[in-house]
Write an enzyme that holds these catalytic residues in place. Structure first.
Site, mmCIF file in Angstrom:
data_model
loop_
_atom_site.group_PDB
_atom_site.id
_atom_site.type_symbol
_atom_site.label_atom_id
_atom_site.label_comp_id
_atom_site.label_asym_id
_atom_site.label_seq_id
_atom_site.Cartn_x
_atom_site.Cartn_y
_atom_site.Cartn_z
ATOM 1 N N LYS A 78 115.706 54.123 -56.083
ATOM 2 C CA LYS A 78 116.655 53.013 -56.217
ATOM 3 C C LYS A 78 116.011 51.886 -57.006
ATOM 4 C CE LYS A 78 119.684 50.131 -53.289
ATOM 5 N NZ LYS A 78 120.040 49.777 -51.891
ATOM 6 N N SER A 106 125.013 50.027 -50.891
ATOM 7 C CA SER A 106 124.624 49.712 -52.257
ATOM 8 C C SER A 106 123.853 50.834 -52.963
ATOM 9 C CB SER A 106 123.763 48.448 -52.275
ATOM 10 O OG SER A 106 122.542 48.683 -51.605
ATOM 11 N N SER A 116 123.439 50.365 -46.438
ATOM 12 C CA SER A 116 123.330 50.760 -47.849
ATOM 13 C C SER A 116 122.712 52.119 -48.107
ATOM 14 C CB SER A 116 122.543 49.704 -48.637
ATOM 15 O OG SER A 116 123.370 48.611 -48.930
#
Lengths: 94, 498
Positions: free
Chosen positions: B83, B162, B186
């Site tokens: 990420k 997210s 997330s």
């Protein structure tokens, strides 16, 4: 709950954000709705409840006070948008 | 559809076993993954940054070590997507924000995050940086400054957020495993939306050193994988104490792979009634209830429990998280790294213009809300009240875990919604996290695994929550479920015409 335009602009100044009129209007409406929503916490009886600031109960975590190497000046400045003489360069302050 | 057995379809465990034995070259695995990424990216946009040559170089270096008789580690040759809010030395790191990606002046960290260091030390091959909502603030990936990732099961829909890029990549087989971060859901929510397994560890289980901070008392890094075994492998590699993160826990790391095979016989699973009381879609509830029946058949004992303060999770979370974010994001000032708006005459002007141009709407919204709840005159009414509500939410879990070993519930009340559906309504977007934020507020481990699909073919997630540092127990539940079912083997049809 209504924050009002002046309050939104005051918060923006505190947060170092500049909002144009359209943004201020939009954010004022959003914040009014969100603040109204979070006021649901007012339904709870909290007088005798201790606050929780973190998910773990550790505090005062120390490490040995031994000298260690950190970033070099060059590494620390490598991402700076502007630099001069081994320092971050900013507009004149005084 | 059935995925071919080319290396991109293999699991991490099989890749590392075959690479270690010299039967499979890490380079061959890397080439297969890069090919898969290039075939799927036009449809998905899961990645923000790739460097094919760097990937192949590292893979070749690893093959040389195997040829010399070395063991590169427990993730030998395993391609991992990362990420883009985790620092990788010398690699552009944007957090999905324009403020870190000025043309020609993008942020390249001078160090690796603790988890990245551990992955590299375990022999993993970082594939690239994955898309996310700006600074991990969002539930749909639509707040990325670089455009949303699309759901591999239906490209008109969101992948969740997210960590949407990481979840989508693992689902689409354009990553074998991935890292994400979870502040209010997330990891778990995009895992549910994309039909993969996502694990948010106990607060402190995994180092946050080098994770771009959003809400420091809630943030935690964790893995995405398709199987419980692969999630266990990655968690085992990244977990453990890191003195550079003062909140990282000095707690021994158990053998998570062993835990996956432990089974659930005699395990007491609590079903929190409040998690079904919010408007959970009937198809989601049906799939979750039938997953519970599978676990019961495997020997678990189900029992209804109550977590009465669940409805206060969202208000509590959006005060605590935004308060912390308003402070954490003060560091993006146009001075030290990232975007600086040219032409400012004063320092204040420089700050205000750089931040206003660099941050997107949702980030500004949260900074302003956080500034408000911390400001003089409102602190007691909002922030202090939220900290007290957090205590009640924590106590709910502590009481439940006196009666049961783990909790099982839906991860999200609904399956993936359409791009654009909620983007103009912050409260509707915040409501996506209603079943996930409480775990973060209490600092507990939580996991989501696929347990079926709805009538439109969209994945549904089963959430498993446990007491602190009981990730192994969550993986045992996931392992038992996957041993009895095949949902985790289903793959979306994307990029297959290439």
């Amino acid at each position: 709950m209504s924050l009002g335009r002046d309050e939104v602009l005051r918060l923006a100044r505190l947060a170092r954000l500049h909002l144009d009129d359209a943004a201020a209007q939009r954010l004022e409406a959003d914040l009014d709705r969100i603040v109204t929503h979070v006021e649901k916490l007012g339904e709870l009886a909290l007088e005798d409840v201790e606050p929780t600031t973190g998910a773990v109960d550790t505090c005062n975590v120390f490490r040995p006070d031994d000298p260690r190497t950190g970033l070099t000046v060059e590494e620390a400045l490598a991402n700076a948008p502007a630099r001069q003489a081994g320092a971050f360069r900013v507009p004149r302050v005084v | 559809m059935e995925v071919s057995r080319s290396p991109h379809g293999l699991g991490a465990r099989e890749i590392r076993d075959r690479v270690r034995r010299g039967e499979l070259k890490a380079e061959e695995v890397a080439r297969s993954l890069l090919g898969r990424i290039h075939a799927t990216e036009p449809a998905l946009h899961a990645y923000l940054y790739m460097d094919d040559e760097a990937v192949l170089d590292r893979a070749r270096g690893l093959d040389l070590r195997v040829a010399r008789g070395e063991d590169p580690g427990p993730l030998a040759g395993v391609p991992v997507a990362i990420k883009d809010n985790l620092c990788v030395r010398g690699t552009p790191t944007t957090a999905g924000s324009r403020i870190l990606s000025a043309p020609g002046a993008g942020f390249r960290p001078p160090y690796d995050a603790g988890v990245v260091e551990r992955l590299l030390g375990a022999g993993a091959i970082p594939l690239g940086k994955t898309n996310l909502d700006e600074f991990a603030m969002g539930s749909s990936c639509e707040n990325s400054a670089f455009g949303p990732t699309r759901n591999p099961w239906d490209r008109t829909r969101i992948p969740g957020g997210s960590s949407g890029g990481s979840a989508a990549a693992v689902a689409a087989r354009s990553a074998v495993v991935a890292l994400g971060s979870d502040t209010g859901g997330s990891i778990r929510q995009p895992a549910a939306m994309c039909g993969v397994l996502g694990l948010k560890p106990t607060y402190g289980r995994v180092s946050r050193y080098g994770l771009l901070a959003f809400a420091s008392s809630l943030d935690q890094v964790g893995p995405f994988a398709r199987s419980a075994e692969d999630a266990a492998l990655v968690l085992g590699a990244i977990a453990g104490h890191d003195p550079r993160d003062a909140t990282s826990a000095d707690v021994p790391v158990p053998d998570y792979l062993e835990a996956v095979r432990r089974g659930v016989a005699g395990l007491r699973l609590g079903v929190p009634r409040e998690y079904f009381a919010v408007s959970v879609e009937p198809e989601v509830e049906r799939a979750v209830r039938s997953a519970l029946a599978v676990l019961e058949a495997a020997g678990a004992r189900l029992q209804e429990v109550s977590l009465p303060h669940t409805p206060f999770g969202i208000p509590c979370y959006y005060i605590v998280a935004t308060a912390e974010a308003s402070s954490n994001l003060a560091r993006y000032d146009g001075v030290h790294y990232g975007r600086r708006t040219p032409g400012a005459r004063t320092l204040l002007d420089l700050y205000e213009r750089s931040r206003s141009e660099g941050f997107g709407d949702e980030v500004k919204r949260r900074i302003l809300l956080g500034t408000y709840v911390l400001s003089a005159g409102y602190y007691d009414a909002y922030y202090l009240r939220a900290l007290k509500a957090r205590t009640l939410i924590r106590r709910d879990f502590a009481r439940a875990f006196e009666e049961v070993d783990a909790l099982v519930a839906p991860t999200s009340p609904f399956t993936a919604f359409r791009l654009g559906d909620k983007v103009d309504d912050p409260l509707a977007m915040y409501a996506c996290d209603v079943l996930t934020v409480t775990v973060n507020l209490a600092g507990l481990p939580g996991l989501s695994l696929p347990c079926g699909r709805d009538g439109s073919g969209l994945p549904i997630g089963l959430q498993v929550m446990g007491p602190p540092f009981e990730e192994g127990r969550l993986l045992a539940v996931a392992g038992a479920y996957q041993a009895a079912t095949t949902h985790h083997l289903e793959a979306p049809a994307v990029g297959d015409t290439a």
